[in-house]
Design a protein around this motif. Structure first.
Motif, PDB file in Angstrom:
ATOM      1  N   ILE A  33       0.844  -1.206   0.000  1.00  0.00           N
ATOM      2  CA  ILE A  33       0.000   0.000   0.000  1.00  0.00           C
ATOM      3  C   ILE A  33       0.873   1.248   0.000  1.00  0.00           C
ATOM      4  O   ILE A  33       0.626   2.211  -0.737  1.00  0.00           O
ATOM      5  CB  ILE A  33      -0.962  -0.009   1.204  1.00  0.00           C
ATOM      6  N   ASN A  34       1.928   1.228   0.808  1.00  0.00           N
ATOM      7  CA  ASN A  34       2.802   2.397   0.885  1.00  0.00           C
ATOM      8  C   ASN A  34       3.540   2.615  -0.421  1.00  0.00           C
ATOM      9  O   ASN A  34       3.706   3.769  -0.850  1.00  0.00           O
ATOM     10  CB  ASN A  34       3.786   2.257   2.056  1.00  0.00           C
ATOM     11  N   GLY A  36       2.460   1.826  -3.382  1.00  0.00           N
ATOM     12  CA  GLY A  36       1.463   2.380  -4.307  1.00  0.00           C
ATOM     13  C   GLY A  36       1.182   3.848  -4.043  1.00  0.00           C
ATOM     14  O   GLY A  36       1.081   4.656  -4.974  1.00  0.00           O
ATOM     15  N   LEU A  37       1.051   4.208  -2.758  1.00  0.00           N
ATOM     16  CA  LEU A  37       0.802   5.619  -2.430  1.00  0.00           C
ATOM     17  C   LEU A  37       1.993   6.498  -2.791  1.00  0.00           C
ATOM     18  O   LEU A  37       1.819   7.656  -3.197  1.00  0.00           O
ATOM     19  CB  LEU A  37       0.468   5.753  -0.937  1.00  0.00           C
ATOM     20  N   CYS A  38       3.222   5.965  -2.631  1.00  0.00           N
ATOM     21  CA  CYS A  38       4.404   6.754  -3.013  1.00  0.00           C
ATOM     22  C   CYS A  38       4.463   6.966  -4.521  1.00  0.00           C
ATOM     23  O   CYS A  38       4.957   7.992  -4.992  1.00  0.00           O
ATOM     24  CB  CYS A  38       5.676   6.063  -2.528  1.00  0.00           C
ATOM     25  N   LEU A  40       1.825   7.330  -6.372  1.00  0.00           N
ATOM     26  CA  LEU A  40       0.816   8.355  -6.641  1.00  0.00           C
ATOM     27  C   LEU A  40       1.302   9.739  -6.229  1.00  0.00           C
ATOM     28  O   LEU A  40       0.901  10.739  -6.820  1.00  0.00           O
ATOM     29  CB  LEU A  40      -0.494   8.035  -5.921  1.00  0.00           C
ATOM     30  N   PRO A  44       1.112  11.407   0.059  1.00  0.00           N
ATOM     31  CA  PRO A  44       0.287  10.290   0.529  1.00  0.00           C
ATOM     32  C   PRO A  44       1.128   9.147   1.120  1.00  0.00           C
ATOM     33  O   PRO A  44       0.757   8.539   2.127  1.00  0.00           O
ATOM     34  CB  PRO A  44      -0.465   9.816  -0.712  1.00  0.00           C
ATOM     35  N   GLY A  45       2.271   8.848   0.511  1.00  0.00           N
ATOM     36  CA  GLY A  45       3.161   7.802   1.036  1.00  0.00           C
ATOM     37  C   GLY A  45       3.744   8.179   2.384  1.00  0.00           C
ATOM     38  O   GLY A  45       3.873   7.343   3.283  1.00  0.00           O
ATOM     39  N   HIS A  48       0.991   7.920   5.039  1.00  0.00           N
ATOM     40  CA  HIS A  48       0.736   6.512   5.359  1.00  0.00           C
ATOM     41  C   HIS A  48       1.860   5.936   6.215  1.00  0.00           C
ATOM     42  O   HIS A  48       1.607   5.163   7.148  1.00  0.00           O
ATOM     43  CB  HIS A  48       0.566   5.704   4.058  1.00  0.00           C
TER      44      HIS A  48
END
Length: 146
Positions: A33-34, A36-38, A40, A44-45, A48
């Protein structure tokens, strides 16, 4: 938060997945998840990673109370050991006046000969006993002799 969590928060500023990998492991859902957020975006990363650090604190090093432990109502047993200077069956302290002799001294020792030589006292021919040979001395010794 403990010191290691604060340090992980600072590491998360540099690269957020490293802090998540240290906290939760390399191949976990939180790690994916992290990542993926990084991808984006950095923010967000980072948020999280900070959430993971805050949500899973390090276990405290404090001692836990045992079940049934009454806190200060525990029982303590004290044993008082007193030393008595008594002579034991003729094996007394040795020195003059019943004083205890120091370790390693020869004061008060009996001047009697050892039991093996007790019958030979006074005889001048004490050389009758032949010492054992080397073979007799090492018989039963299965070590390699070099």
């Amino acid at each position: 938060m403990c010191t290691s969590d604060i340090f992980l928060g600072l590491i998360a500023i540099l690269f957020p997945p490293i802090a998540v990998w240290i906290k939760r492991g390399l191949c976990t859902a939180d790690s994916l998840i992290n990542l993926g957020l990084c991808m984006l975006g950095y923010i967000p990363g980072l948020l999280h990673a900070w959430y993971i650090i805050a949500a899973y604190p390090e276990p405290s090093d404090d001692y836990e109370a045992l079940p049934g432990d009454g806190g200060e109502n525990g029982h303590v047993t004290y044993y008082y050991v007193s030393r008595r200077d008594q002579q034991r069956g003729g094996q007394g302290g040795g020195g003059a006046g019943g004083q205890q002799r120091a370790y390693g001294t020869t004061e008060g020792m009996n001047a009697a000969a050892p039991p093996a030589q007790a019958g030979q006292q006074g005889s001048s021919g004490g050389g009758d006993v032949v010492p054992p040979s080397y073979e007799q001395a090492v018989r039963g010794d299965h070590k390699v002799q070099t």
